[in-house]
Design an enzyme around this catalytic site. Sequence first.
Site, mmCIF file in Angstrom:
data_model
loop_
_atom_site.group_PDB
_atom_site.id
_atom_site.type_symbol
_atom_site.label_atom_id
_atom_site.label_comp_id
_atom_site.label_asym_id
_atom_site.label_seq_id
_atom_site.Cartn_x
_atom_site.Cartn_y
_atom_site.Cartn_z
ATOM 1 N N ASP A 49 0.831 -1.199 0.000
ATOM 2 C CA ASP A 49 0.000 0.000 0.000
ATOM 3 C C ASP A 49 0.868 1.253 0.000
ATOM 4 O OD1 ASP A 49 -2.952 1.159 0.992
ATOM 5 O OD2 ASP A 49 -1.249 2.307 1.762
ATOM 6 N N TYR A 54 3.010 10.101 -0.597
ATOM 7 C CA TYR A 54 4.161 9.520 0.111
ATOM 8 C C TYR A 54 5.468 9.797 -0.636
ATOM 9 C CZ TYR A 54 0.607 6.617 2.519
ATOM 10 O OH TYR A 54 -0.486 6.156 3.213
ATOM 11 N N LYS A 83 -3.186 6.027 -3.990
ATOM 12 C CA LYS A 83 -4.265 6.957 -3.650
ATOM 13 C C LYS A 83 -4.059 8.301 -4.356
ATOM 14 C CE LYS A 83 -3.746 4.859 0.904
ATOM 15 N NZ LYS A 83 -2.304 4.594 1.009
ATOM 16 N N HIS A 116 -7.818 9.768 -1.295
ATOM 17 C CA HIS A 116 -7.062 9.775 -0.039
ATOM 18 C C HIS A 116 -7.811 10.446 1.116
ATOM 19 C CE1 HIS A 116 -2.601 9.445 1.356
ATOM 20 N NE2 HIS A 116 -3.429 9.219 2.346
#
Length: 280
Positions: A49, A54, A83, A116
Amino acid sequence: MVNNLQDTTTLHNGVKMPMLGLGVFLVEEGAELENAVKTAIQHGYRSIDTAAIYGNEEGVGRGIRQGLERTGLAREDIFVTSKVWNADQGYESTIAAYETSLSKLGLEYLDLYLIHWPVADKFKESWRALETLYKEGRVKAIGVSNFLVPQLEELIKDAEIKPMVDQMEHHPRLTQKGLQAFCKANDIQFEAWSPLMQGKLLDNVELAAIGEKYGKSIAQVILRWNLQNGVVTIPKSTKEHRIVENASLFDFELTIEDMERIDGLDQNIRVGPDPDNFDF
């Protein structure tokens, strides 16, 4: 009952999603990240994931390719989630964000794509984009992250396709039983992020006492509690021994009493932002 690391739950569209995966939140690009992903796959993990925000999709993609090479597995054997970030929400921009994520990951499709956060004036348009990607067969499943009951209700009201997953902050201090019940009633798979409360529960006396009974760590007790509750979970770690430990959950079962003791730790405490009140 979940009996091994490859066990799955079936989403409402028939797609099988592993119950346990590796999360990579706050793991920066580089050798440590690639090694964690590769190591997880080598040790039997089948779900990874990540998210655009990120900033590590390229490294995750490299780690997946290294893991597949080492194990001889095929792309289809790995379940990959990413996401769409808040700044990219909206119809056209969500589709563009999906293309960017695919390109960075070096993949031809994602297994699961999530909104998200529920950006109030944009999430419905973003959802329409996810429905388009799904109907075109470009993503296997679509869902949301950080959506509470009112936001899910709002989304479902106009949606052609119901979300398959809702990924939420969830741990013994934030059990969200009402949200879990809503998801269950609507055939939406509940998934936990930050299942170990970012390490804040790893010295909890009550959890330690439960762990002692089974010869297990606090982390293992919490993750097992999730699995027995039917909650998909994605603990984050970059250390090989932790990655292995977090998956050593299939040689014990918590009693009903212990499950209830863990439920009783709920204090509605978050370590992440409140989905009803975020400004990013």
